[in-house]
Design a protein around this motif. Structure first.
Motif, PDB file in Angstrom:
ATOM      1  N   ARG A  13       0.890  -1.350   0.032  1.00  0.00           N
ATOM      2  CA  ARG A  13       0.070  -0.061  -0.061  1.00  0.00           C
ATOM      3  C   ARG A  13       0.822   1.247  -0.048  1.00  0.00           C
ATOM      4  NH1 ARG A  13      -3.505  -0.212   4.733  1.00  0.00           N
ATOM      5  NH2 ARG A  13      -5.124  -1.210   3.385  1.00  0.00           N
ATOM      6  N   GLU A  14       1.811   1.255   0.859  1.00  0.00           N
ATOM      7  CA  GLU A  14       2.790   2.585   0.794  1.00  0.00           C
ATOM      8  C   GLU A  14       3.311   2.763  -0.337  1.00  0.00           C
ATOM      9  OE1 GLU A  14       6.032   4.058   3.897  1.00  0.00           O
ATOM     10  OE2 GLU A  14       4.526   3.445   4.727  1.00  0.00           O
ATOM     11  N   LYS A  15       3.901   1.826  -0.901  1.00  0.00           N
ATOM     12  CA  LYS A  15       4.832   2.135  -2.114  1.00  0.00           C
ATOM     13  C   LYS A  15       3.939   2.273  -3.437  1.00  0.00           C
ATOM     14  CE  LYS A  15       8.782  -0.440  -0.515  1.00  0.00           C
ATOM     15  NZ  LYS A  15       9.740  -1.539  -0.814  1.00  0.00           N
ATOM     16  N   ILE A  16       2.785   1.681  -3.349  1.00  0.00           N
ATOM     17  CA  ILE A  16       1.836   1.942  -4.444  1.00  0.00           C
ATOM     18  C   ILE A  16       1.203   3.255  -4.313  1.00  0.00           C
ATOM     19  CG2 ILE A  16      -0.654   1.600  -5.552  1.00  0.00           C
ATOM     20  CD1 ILE A  16       1.594  -0.747  -5.955  1.00  0.00           C
ATOM     21  N   LEU A  17       0.688   3.735  -3.105  1.00  0.00           N
ATOM     22  CA  LEU A  17       0.453   5.139  -3.085  1.00  0.00           C
ATOM     23  C   LEU A  17       1.618   6.323  -3.197  1.00  0.00           C
ATOM     24  CD1 LEU A  17      -1.660   4.967   0.350  1.00  0.00           C
ATOM     25  CD2 LEU A  17      -2.577   5.330  -2.274  1.00  0.00           C
ATOM     26  N   TYR A  29      -5.014  11.415  -7.895  1.00  0.00           N
ATOM     27  CA  TYR A  29      -4.571  11.183  -6.460  1.00  0.00           C
ATOM     28  C   TYR A  29      -5.296  10.124  -5.938  1.00  0.00           C
ATOM     29  CZ  TYR A  29      -3.527  12.111  -1.810  1.00  0.00           C
ATOM     30  OH  TYR A  29      -3.069  11.829  -0.573  1.00  0.00           O
ATOM     31  N   LEU A  30      -4.462   9.425  -5.050  1.00  0.00           N
ATOM     32  CA  LEU A  30      -5.346   8.234  -4.243  1.00  0.00           C
ATOM     33  C   LEU A  30      -4.952   8.416  -2.776  1.00  0.00           C
ATOM     34  CD1 LEU A  30      -4.578   4.899  -6.279  1.00  0.00           C
ATOM     35  CD2 LEU A  30      -6.819   6.066  -6.113  1.00  0.00           C
ATOM     36  N   ASP A  31      -5.899   7.988  -1.876  1.00  0.00           N
ATOM     37  CA  ASP A  31      -5.576   7.837  -0.537  1.00  0.00           C
ATOM     38  C   ASP A  31      -5.630   6.312  -0.210  1.00  0.00           C
ATOM     39  OD1 ASP A  31      -8.389   7.241  -0.244  1.00  0.00           O
ATOM     40  OD2 ASP A  31      -8.965   9.484   0.357  1.00  0.00           O
ATOM     41  N   GLU A  32      -5.509   6.163   0.865  1.00  0.00           N
ATOM     42  CA  GLU A  32      -5.484   4.632   1.462  1.00  0.00           C
ATOM     43  C   GLU A  32      -6.844   4.080   1.138  1.00  0.00           C
ATOM     44  OE1 GLU A  32      -3.857   3.638   5.314  1.00  0.00           O
ATOM     45  OE2 GLU A  32      -1.946   4.606   4.872  1.00  0.00           O
ATOM     46  N   ALA A  33      -7.975   4.686   1.554  1.00  0.00           N
ATOM     47  CA  ALA A  33      -9.310   4.146   1.596  1.00  0.00           C
ATOM     48  C   ALA A  33      -9.801   4.072  -0.080  1.00  0.00           C
ATOM     49  CB  ALA A  33     -10.394   5.082   2.083  1.00  0.00           C
ATOM     50  N   LEU A  39      -8.565  -1.724  -5.422  1.00  0.00           N
ATOM     51  CA  LEU A  39      -8.125  -2.993  -5.330  1.00  0.00           C
ATOM     52  C   LEU A  39      -9.005  -4.036  -5.086  1.00  0.00           C
ATOM     53  CD1 LEU A  39      -4.521  -2.569  -3.258  1.00  0.00           C
ATOM     54  CD2 LEU A  39      -5.076  -2.926  -5.772  1.00  0.00           C
ATOM     55  N   ALA A  40      -9.947  -3.703  -4.428  1.00  0.00           N
ATOM     56  CA  ALA A  40     -11.010  -4.921  -4.065  1.00  0.00           C
ATOM     57  C   ALA A  40     -11.915  -4.873  -5.472  1.00  0.00           C
ATOM     58  CB  ALA A  40     -12.098  -4.379  -2.920  1.00  0.00           C
ATOM     59  N   GLN A  41     -12.088  -3.961  -6.357  1.00  0.00           N
ATOM     60  CA  GLN A  41     -12.721  -4.173  -7.622  1.00  0.00           C
ATOM     61  C   GLN A  41     -11.958  -4.330  -8.741  1.00  0.00           C
ATOM     62  OE1 GLN A  41     -16.135  -3.290  -7.731  1.00  0.00           O
ATOM     63  NE2 GLN A  41     -15.949  -3.518  -5.475  1.00  0.00           N
ATOM     64  N   ALA A  42     -10.735  -4.802  -8.665  1.00  0.00           N
ATOM     65  CA  ALA A  42      -9.772  -4.837  -9.687  1.00  0.00           C
ATOM     66  C   ALA A  42      -9.965  -6.328 -10.533  1.00  0.00           C
ATOM     67  CB  ALA A  42      -8.389  -4.757  -9.284  1.00  0.00           C
ATOM     68  N   PHE A  43      -9.893  -5.983 -11.750  1.00  0.00           N
ATOM     69  CA  PHE A  43      -9.738  -7.170 -12.430  1.00  0.00           C
ATOM     70  C   PHE A  43      -8.464  -7.736 -12.501  1.00  0.00           C
ATOM     71  CE2 PHE A  43      -8.482  -9.232 -16.750  1.00  0.00           C
ATOM     72  CZ  PHE A  43      -9.155 -10.341 -16.682  1.00  0.00           C
ATOM     73  N   LEU A  44      -7.405  -6.949 -12.561  1.00  0.00           N
ATOM     74  CA  LEU A  44      -6.176  -7.316 -12.460  1.00  0.00           C
ATOM     75  C   LEU A  44      -5.323  -6.188 -11.744  1.00  0.00           C
ATOM     76  CD1 LEU A  44      -3.932  -9.680 -13.281  1.00  0.00           C
ATOM     77  CD2 LEU A  44      -3.834  -8.441 -15.437  1.00  0.00           C
ATOM     78  N   ALA A  45      -4.593  -6.386 -10.850  1.00  0.00           N
ATOM     79  CA  ALA A  45      -3.808  -5.334 -10.272  1.00  0.00           C
ATOM     80  C   ALA A  45      -2.468  -6.202  -9.695  1.00  0.00           C
ATOM     81  CB  ALA A  45      -4.328  -5.088  -8.744  1.00  0.00           C
TER      82      ALA A  45
END
Length: 161
Positions: A13-17, A29-33, A39-45
């Protein structure tokens, strides 16, 4: 040595953000939430190695409110949308983005998808992304002004069927 393609995990999470938000003008921009939701919705991450690059995609069934994703959802019954792909500046030129896309094409095809969709900023311009997507065989299918006209994008698809 070629860095491995790996699923993104909560430990990343920290490195992705950090990587995403270095390029917030291009990606948003992305925050943690928000990251956790995506990520919960992703087809592929996927990430490359220790987050040298990342790819985040969604299929048509994702719960996602991006105006770009929704543009495709209104026009294509089935697709995989590339929401963000980015390579750390220190890792550029190693083919990470191309490898991520090739893996996406394989996974999407195996899942029965025939269309990969994405957008590229036209204002502010992103000529490197334009060239990259053209080289992969994407073709323009539309465009839009988003965020109150502060940003304009062009929409692209690639048929993989």
């Amino acid at each position: 040595m070629i860095a491995e393609l790996l699923p993104i995990s909560p430990d990343d999470r920290e490195k992705i953000l950090a990587l995403n938000n270095l390029f917030a003008a291009e990606l948003s921009y992305l925050d943690e939430a928000r990251l956790d939701h995506l990520l919960a919705q992703a087809f592929l991450a996927l990430k490359v190695g220790d987050v040298e690059a990342l790819l985040l995609t969604f299929d048509q069934d994702a719960d996602y409110d991006s105006p770009n994703f929704l543009w495709f959802k209104q026009r294509y019954p089935r697709f995989v949308y590339v929401d963000r792909v980015v390579t750390d500046e220190r890792a550029r030129g190693r083919g990470h983005a191309r490898r991520l896309y090739q893996h996406l094409f394989e996974m999407a095809h195996e899942a029965g998808h025939t269309v990969i969709a994405c957008e590229v900023n036209s204002e502010p311009p992103n000529p490197a992304s334009d060239a990259f997507h053209a080289a992969l065989g994407f073709r323009a299918v539309g465009g839009s002004a988003i965020h109150g006209g502060k940003k304009t994008v062009r929409y692209f698809v690639k048929n993989i069927g």
